[in-house]
Motif scaffolding. Structure first.
Motif, PDB file in Angstrom:
ATOM      1  N   ARG A 240       0.837  -1.196   0.000  1.00 18.00           N
ATOM      2  CA  ARG A 240       0.000   0.000   0.000  1.00 18.00           C
ATOM      3  C   ARG A 240       0.869   1.242   0.000  1.00 18.00           C
ATOM      4  O   ARG A 240       2.019   1.220   0.450  1.00 18.00           O
TER       5      ARG A 240
ATOM      6  N   GLU B 202      -5.410   5.577   9.366  1.00 16.43           N
ATOM      7  CA  GLU B 202      -4.035   5.434   8.845  1.00 16.43           C
ATOM      8  C   GLU B 202      -3.887   4.257   7.883  1.00 16.43           C
ATOM      9  O   GLU B 202      -2.834   4.082   7.284  1.00 16.43           O
ATOM     10  N   ASP B 203      -4.940   3.454   7.719  1.00 15.05           N
ATOM     11  CA  ASP B 203      -4.924   2.393   6.711  1.00 15.05           C
ATOM     12  C   ASP B 203      -5.301   2.933   5.332  1.00 15.05           C
ATOM     13  O   ASP B 203      -5.214   2.204   4.342  1.00 15.05           O
TER      14      ASP B 203
ATOM     15  N   TYR C  52      -4.030   0.229  -2.408  1.00 15.86           N
ATOM     16  CA  TYR C  52      -3.540  -1.115  -2.149  1.00 15.86           C
ATOM     17  C   TYR C  52      -3.305  -1.827  -3.473  1.00 15.86           C
ATOM     18  O   TYR C  52      -4.201  -1.889  -4.321  1.00 15.86           O
TER      19      TYR C  52
ATOM     20  N   SER D 123       2.009  -3.184  11.613  1.00 21.51           N
ATOM     21  CA  SER D 123       0.894  -2.239  11.697  1.00 21.51           C
ATOM     22  C   SER D 123      -0.459  -2.883  11.429  1.00 21.51           C
ATOM     23  O   SER D 123      -1.491  -2.291  11.749  1.00 21.51           O
ATOM     24  N   VAL D 124      -0.479  -4.089  10.860  1.00 20.94           N
ATOM     25  CA  VAL D 124      -1.756  -4.730  10.530  1.00 20.94           C
ATOM     26  C   VAL D 124      -1.947  -6.070  11.225  1.00 20.94           C
ATOM     27  O   VAL D 124      -3.012  -6.690  11.092  1.00 20.94           O
TER      28      VAL D 124
ATOM     29  N   LEU E  47     -10.499  -1.356  10.833  1.00 14.16           N
ATOM     30  CA  LEU E  47      -9.752  -0.407  10.013  1.00 14.16           C
ATOM     31  C   LEU E  47      -9.588   0.935  10.709  1.00 14.16           C
ATOM     32  O   LEU E  47     -10.468   1.392  11.455  1.00 14.16           O
ATOM     33  N   LYS E  48      -8.447   1.551  10.448  1.00 14.13           N
ATOM     34  CA  LYS E  48      -8.096   2.829  11.046  1.00 14.13           C
ATOM     35  C   LYS E  48      -7.872   3.856   9.933  1.00 14.13           C
ATOM     36  O   LYS E  48      -7.527   3.484   8.808  1.00 14.13           O
TER      37      LYS E  48
ATOM     38  N   PHE F  81      -5.627  -7.796   9.943  1.00 14.24           N
ATOM     39  CA  PHE F  81      -5.735  -8.228   8.550  1.00 14.24           C
ATOM     40  C   PHE F  81      -5.430  -9.722   8.445  1.00 14.24           C
ATOM     41  O   PHE F  81      -4.581 -10.245   9.179  1.00 14.24           O
TER      42      PHE F  81
ATOM     43  N   VAL G   3       2.309  -4.897   3.106  1.00 15.14           N
ATOM     44  CA  VAL G   3       1.246  -5.136   4.076  1.00 15.14           C
ATOM     45  C   VAL G   3       1.210  -6.609   4.493  1.00 15.14           C
ATOM     46  O   VAL G   3       1.248  -6.930   5.677  1.00 15.14           O
TER      47      VAL G   3
ATOM     48  N   MET H 202      -9.679  -7.192   5.825  1.00 17.70           N
ATOM     49  CA  MET H 202      -9.204  -6.108   6.684  1.00 17.70           C
ATOM     50  C   MET H 202     -10.294  -5.751   7.676  1.00 17.70           C
ATOM     51  O   MET H 202     -11.423  -5.423   7.273  1.00 17.70           O
TER      52      MET H 202
END
Length: 126
Positions: free
Chosen positions: A38, A89-90, A94, A63-64, A86-87, A68, A48, A83
């Motif tokens: 991403r 910042e995601d 992708y 971070s995931v 989700l935030k 995920f 990711v 996913m």
């Protein structure tokens, strides 16, 4: 000609879920690594998650992890990324990527792919 076609991106509220899919066509390799990268505006591309076609080993960026889940269907040459939680910042584009042969796993972990998809936008609103 190898083509990777992503689908499933979109707009979702924070805490929500999305499922991305990638279908490979014109692809005859049996030994490969396939995964997702991403890139958010102004940021470097980030790996990711990826999965190996051979032994099914997986990789997740810190971070995931826990949010995920990657899965694949070797017969159909597809990979999906579920996913959750989700935030904002995601938010990013992708892209699906494939690196072939036995060296594919190591190369994909270093961000070096043989084939790239066009990408799908994921936007997470706060």
């Amino acid at each position: 000609e190898v083509q990777l076609v992503e689908s499933g991106g979109g707009l979702v509220q924070a805490g929500g879920s999305l499922r991305l899919s990638c279908a490979a066509s014109g692809f005859t390799f049996d030994d490969y690594a396939i995964g997702w990268f991403r890139q958010a505006p102004g940021k470097e591309r980030e790996g990711v998650s990826c999965i190996s076609s051979g032994d099914g080993r997986t990789y997740y960026a810190d971070s995931v992890k826990g949010r995920f889940t990657i899965s694949s269907d070797n017969a159909k040459k597809t990979v999906s990324l579920q996913m959750s939680s989700l935030k904002p910042e995601d938010t990013a584009i992708y892209c699906c990527a494939v690196a072939v042969w036995t060296t594919g796993w190591a190369r994909l972990l270093r961000g070096k792919s043989d084939y790239w998809g066009q990408g799908t936008q994921v936007t997470v609103s706060s």
